[in-house]
Design an enzyme around this catalytic site. Sequence first.
Site, short mmCIF file in Angstrom:
data_model
loop_
_atom_site.label_atom_id
_atom_site.label_comp_id
_atom_site.label_asym_id
_atom_site.label_seq_id
_atom_site.Cartn_x
_atom_site.Cartn_y
_atom_site.Cartn_z
N ASP A 211 -4.90 -17.64 8.87
CA ASP A 211 -4.23 -16.87 9.99
C ASP A 211 -4.22 -17.49 11.40
O ASP A 211 -5.33 -17.77 11.73
CB ASP A 211 -4.55 -15.27 10.02
CG ASP A 211 -4.06 -14.56 8.51
OD1 ASP A 211 -3.57 -15.43 7.66
OD2 ASP A 211 -4.24 -13.47 8.75
N ASP B 182 1.77 -12.57 -0.47
CA ASP B 182 0.59 -13.02 0.08
C ASP B 182 -0.46 -13.00 -1.18
O ASP B 182 -0.95 -11.98 -1.34
CB ASP B 182 0.51 -12.00 1.09
CG ASP B 182 -0.61 -12.58 2.03
OD1 ASP B 182 -1.60 -13.48 1.46
OD2 ASP B 182 -0.97 -11.74 2.98
C1 GLA Z 1 -2.84 -12.19 5.45
C2 GLA Z 1 -1.61 -13.03 5.80
C3 GLA Z 1 -1.05 -12.35 7.35
C4 GLA Z 1 -0.85 -11.14 6.79
C5 GLA Z 1 -2.24 -10.04 6.43
C6 GLA Z 1 -1.67 -8.86 5.90
O1 GLA Z 1 -3.93 -12.31 6.20
O2 GLA Z 1 -2.15 -14.41 5.99
O3 GLA Z 1 -0.26 -13.01 7.70
O4 GLA Z 1 0.29 -10.88 6.39
O5 GLA Z 1 -2.33 -10.99 5.25
O6 GLA Z 1 -2.61 -8.12 5.45
#
Ligand code: GLA
Length: 650
Positions: free
Chosen positions: A464, A401
């Site tokens: 998200d 990520d």
């Molecule tokens: C980002 C990702 C999420 C999750 C969070 C964790 O926002 O897009 O899917 O993994 O980080 O902190």
Amino acid sequence: MTLKRFLLVSTLSLLCSSLLNAGEVYLSELDMANCQQGWGQPGINVSVDGNKLTIGGEQYDKGLGTHSDSAILLQLDGKVKSFTAMVGVDSETGARGSVRFVIYGDNKKLYSSELLKGGQPATQVAVDLSGVRELMLLTTAGDNGIDYDHANWAQAKFVYDGAAPKTASQPVEEKYILTPPAPAEPRINSASIFGVRPGSPVLYTIAATGERPMTFSAKGLPKGVTVDEKTGQITGQTVRGSYKVTLIAKNKLGKATKELTLEVGDKIALTPPMGWNSWNCWGCAIDEAKIRDSAQWLVKSGLINHGWQYINIDDCWMKKLDTDDEVLGGTRRDEQGYILTNKNFPDMRKLTDYIHGLGLKTGIYISPGPSTCAGFEGSYKYEKQDAEIFAAWGFDYLKYDWCGYGSIVRNPDLVALKLPYIHMAHYLAQQPRDIVYSLCQYGMGEVWQWGGEVGGNCWRTTGDIVDTWGSMAGIGFDQAKCTPFARPGNWNDPDMLVVGKVGWGPNLHDSRLTPSEQYTHISLWSLLASPLLIGCDLSQLDEFTLNLLTNDEVIAVNQDSLGVQAGRKIQTEEGEVWVKPLADGSYAVGLFNRGYIASEIEADFAALGLKPGKYQVRDLWRQQELGNFKGSFKSQVPRHGVVLVKVTRK
Ligand code: GLA
């Protein structure tokens, strides 16, 4: 004039004016607690970002700053005369965003704007509301998802004779179950193709429904690979080749067989990964026990028999940058640079052994930056050690990520966007086990165009997701741009599922999606050949959610071995029809209703790109034949709902 007379005259004139001259109320003066929107909260007399309401450079004192898709429901007494407003996308987005403003009165469309884009001047709205009792003010995303759709109802005002309008709560839809239970006879549901690298451990669990006890066998397995008769777990390791295997499941009522192609070669994730991830459920409130329990529940609930197999730990298993070091006086890595877990995860190897023992696989998460999104230790400068330890711990999946990497490069060009992902791919490839590589960088640089090239098996195409219609539909229906880039081993990922009890923290709530919206969610993600990662508490699955996640005909659309992502073939103001070609020559077709009232959606076969002829149509949610159709198939589709069918040439 005496005081008495003065009072009489003024009372009379007040009375007359309230009878003759209507009252006025601004939309922004009403209670907006029930307003639903795709992102953020409604701004009262300000934009969704809290700035002065501005459309096409023009500023407005009053109004509501929403974000598409948004819905405000109002109850009127039939004596409201009119609604007027200046609508458009707020100038704070630059020229980005595109929104349609739509108004329904008593389930009839009263107004629909053009598709209004960022930077354009406001459009004037004036709607006669005489006699109307139920009003809906909607904004819907345009052709590019919901990003930057800052939708303003500026100067929005009602003129009324009787009572002022009141906002109402969103309609409640009862949960409805569509899928019949799986038969007691054996049925094999796992994917018909599976990829593993030469020499890597094989773990393929035959997913089968039907009464237990059941025994499993397989014909044609290559040397070094065997099947466990009781569990159906196929394990071992072998050499390069394409092996045709026949899987067999037997119980006292009968026997099922299924052909499996075991591809021992360079590609893995030949069908989209299916499983569970901790983030949409608990966010950072995770520990080993919760992960272990989730694995247990994946088995106990029967989900495993439908092909669900990954148990993925998201952020927050490692040490936090500030607190852990200070409080514990410790370090986040050992002397060789291997990462340390925090106290909630005392023994990763023991945990993965436990999960594998159940016939499941397991995933882990980190960021290429110095820190993760939630501020925990990242991989930056320790990529080699991290790849090694993830493999040594026994993980089968890595979500990588971007987040903290933003502090390393602030305005990344394409090369900078690719670099950290290539770096980790290089080390993953050196490990003695297969690790599905999931890129997470929210779609930057149109990652779908190059995610496969840098080694990704899947890549997030969006920010998200949250459990609202605006978010889910905004993301899901925006995936047409990625369609050409999905293929076996490389999948577009519009983010994890938001059904069941979700919460992103210790406190969970029921998904705010209506039942029809949840059918849309699962249908669309299946058509999109998206990774399917459940994001809810598996110990609290209700009958509806379990039913939604165990329709084998719907799952088969997602897991189809051809690996083609659905494309959008028909788009009207409210309806969309998406088509996914399947390996057996048939098509999965989703008829979606994005509108706020039930309506008929038509799938014209020529528009879908189907050859002329007769087609057999099967309802996949109900698992029922609907008959043969020529030219087109149409169906009534509930508000925000779907009819998902399989169309086969006769
Ligand atoms: C980002 C990702 C999420 C999750 C969070 C964790 O926002 O897009 O899917 O993994 O980080 O902190």
